[in-house]
Design a protein around this motif. Structure first.
Motif, PDB file in Angstrom:
ATOM      1  N   ASP A 135      14.623  37.856  53.529  1.00 28.86           N
ATOM      2  CA  ASP A 135      15.774  38.503  52.989  1.00 28.86           C
ATOM      3  C   ASP A 135      15.904  39.877  53.060  1.00 28.86           C
ATOM      4  O   ASP A 135      17.016  40.473  53.201  1.00 28.86           O
ATOM      5  N   ASN A 136      14.717  40.487  53.121  1.00 29.74           N
ATOM      6  CA  ASN A 136      14.909  42.032  53.212  1.00 29.74           C
ATOM      7  C   ASN A 136      14.248  42.396  54.531  1.00 29.74           C
ATOM      8  O   ASN A 136      13.775  43.578  54.935  1.00 29.74           O
ATOM      9  N   ASP A 137      14.374  41.423  55.819  1.00 25.93           N
ATOM     10  CA  ASP A 137      14.172  41.734  57.068  1.00 25.93           C
ATOM     11  C   ASP A 137      15.209  42.364  57.881  1.00 25.93           C
ATOM     12  O   ASP A 137      16.083  41.561  58.100  1.00 25.93           O
TER      13      ASP A 137
END
Length: 437
Positions: A135-137
């Motif tokens: 999700d935070n990539d």
């Protein structure tokens, strides 16, 4: 879908993932050896997999226990092709998986059958969990290599998502109408008469086709009525302020689109000199000139080594379409995501600055030099111009006001814009117009 076709696509993709070769060198030869009925699908698979490549790789890394060996990069490429089909194509999931698994036989690597099958089926089962983990990539969300995604975010924080989206989309075909033979209104009527659907930009009037088509079959193509050219690139000939009897230089001219556009807009130049480093690339320029019944003096040589090719006569106009990262045309050349490296950008900026310095003495007093790149990185654009202005006292920069894009401190920037039902879209591009005081 034939599994042999998937194997050929994987073999083409694999070396480019490691920065070896390019689509411009390998895609057309592969397509020409395929059955005509397979070419469109192969083209979609290869370009689509590169467009989404960094995202697909992040997914694959979640599914593989360890990286594949160097000699098995074709199997890795095959996995990416399988993931691309599952996420972005209308192929039924079971058919996509089965065909991709069967392609291991065509690669002569039957040992990989269970591995590819496991990766794709695990993705089907665990997709939501994988998405949450990534999700935070930034690579997963942007489908850009991390270093480039971060630079886009740094330079264009408000536009970054639109840049990613446009750069990962399929570009439409935009036409340049030959103003020496017809006009855009008349050609639009011809297209309508042939039942060919198109859009016209409300801001520029430029024609963009609604569907991909064999360009050679368009009305008037053989007669030179039209050429393919992105709308952002079409501003080059306008910004040159061409007039009869001028001597013009198109530096780094291949494939010749801007050379031809300038000659179309002003047929009465005293001379058009077009130079490019590689003689092979000049063949494409010759072909374009020939189809449009235009002529220019073509030179194969290093633009910066002016002593080797310049005859001592100065130019009234110079177009420097400088070699750059091509980060504004990733949607057309998605392998750029794999061929560019972070260290390339400063090296390219130095080359661009050297070319400006080399060409400036060749310009007449009062003459125009138009600096252009298909980059969206200020490092190659306004930073280069700023550096040049600080070292030259005889330069005046002309403020630009164009219907697309936006002003920078120096020059004018276009960011990639996605083609939609209501917006023709365009590439990323930069211009700076310099006058010799």
């Amino acid at each position: 879908m034939k599994h042999a076709l998937l194997a050929k696509c994987a073999q083409l993709i694999a070396p480019i993932l490691k920065g070896q070769g390019s689509l411009s060198q390998t895609l057309e030869p592969m397509l020409s050896n395929l059955d005509p009925s397979e070419r469109g699908l192969a083209h979609q698979l290869v370009l689509g997999t590169f467009r989404q490549g960094p995202r697909l790789e992040r997914i694959a890394q979640q599914l593989l226990q360890k990286p594949l060996k160097e000699k098995d990069q074709d199997v890795y490429a095959l996995m990416l092709l399988g993931l691309y089909q599952l996420d972005f194509m209308r192929t039924a999931d079971h058919a996509a998986i089965n065909n991709t698994v069967d392609a291991t036989q065509s690669l002569k690597k039957p040992w990989a059958k269970a591995l590819v099958n496991g990766v794709l089926r695990n993705y089907q089962r665990d997709q939501q969990a994988i998405f949450e983990k990534l999700d935070n990539d930034i690579c997963f969300h942007s489908a850009f290599p991390g270093w480039l995604a971060k630079r886009v975010k740094k330079f264009w924080p408000e536009q970054k998502d639109a840049v990613y989206q446009a750069s990962n989309s399929q570009p439409a075909v935009t036409l340049r109408v030959n103003s020496s033979k017809t006009n855009t209104d008349a050609y639009a009527e011809q297209l309508s008469g042939e039942g060919i659907e198109f859009q016209r930009s409300p801001k520029t009037g430029v024609i963009t086709l609604n569907q991909a088509i064999d360009i050679t079959q368009l009305p008037g193509f053989a007669e030179g009525l039209i050429s393919v050219q992105d709308s952002a690139a079409q501003f080059a000939s306008q910004l040159m302020d061409l007039a009869p009897n001028q001597r013009v230089l198109d530096a780094c001219c291949a494939p010749g689109g801007k050379t031809c556009a300038m000659l179309e807009s002003q047929p009465n130049l005293s001379q058009m000199v077009a130079i490019d480093l590689e003689a092979d690339r000049l063949k494409r320029v010759e072909q374009n000139l020939s189809r449009l019944n235009l002529s220019a003096d073509l030179i194969a040589g290093d633009v910066s080594n002016t002593e080797a090719w310049w005859d001592g006569q100065s130019f009234d106009r110079i177009l420097l379409d400088a070699p750059c990262s091509a980060t504004g045309v990733v949607r057309r050349h998605p392998d750029i995501k794999y061929l560019r490296r972070p260290e390339d950008i400063n090296a390219l900026a130095d080359t661009q600055f050297q070319l400006l310095n080399a060409l400036w003495p060749l310009l007449n007093s009062g003459g125009v030099l138009l600096y252009a790149t298909c980059s969206i990185l200020p490092t190659e654009n306004e930073h280069v111009i700023d550096r040049f202005l600080k070292q030259h006292q005889d330069v005046k920069i002309v403020p630009l006001d164009l219907p697309l894009g936006f002003a920078q401190q120096h020059g004018w920037q276009f960011l990639p814009e996605q083609h939609t039902d209501t917006t023709p879209g365009h590439d990323g591009f930069y211009y700076a117009k310099l006058i010799k005081a």
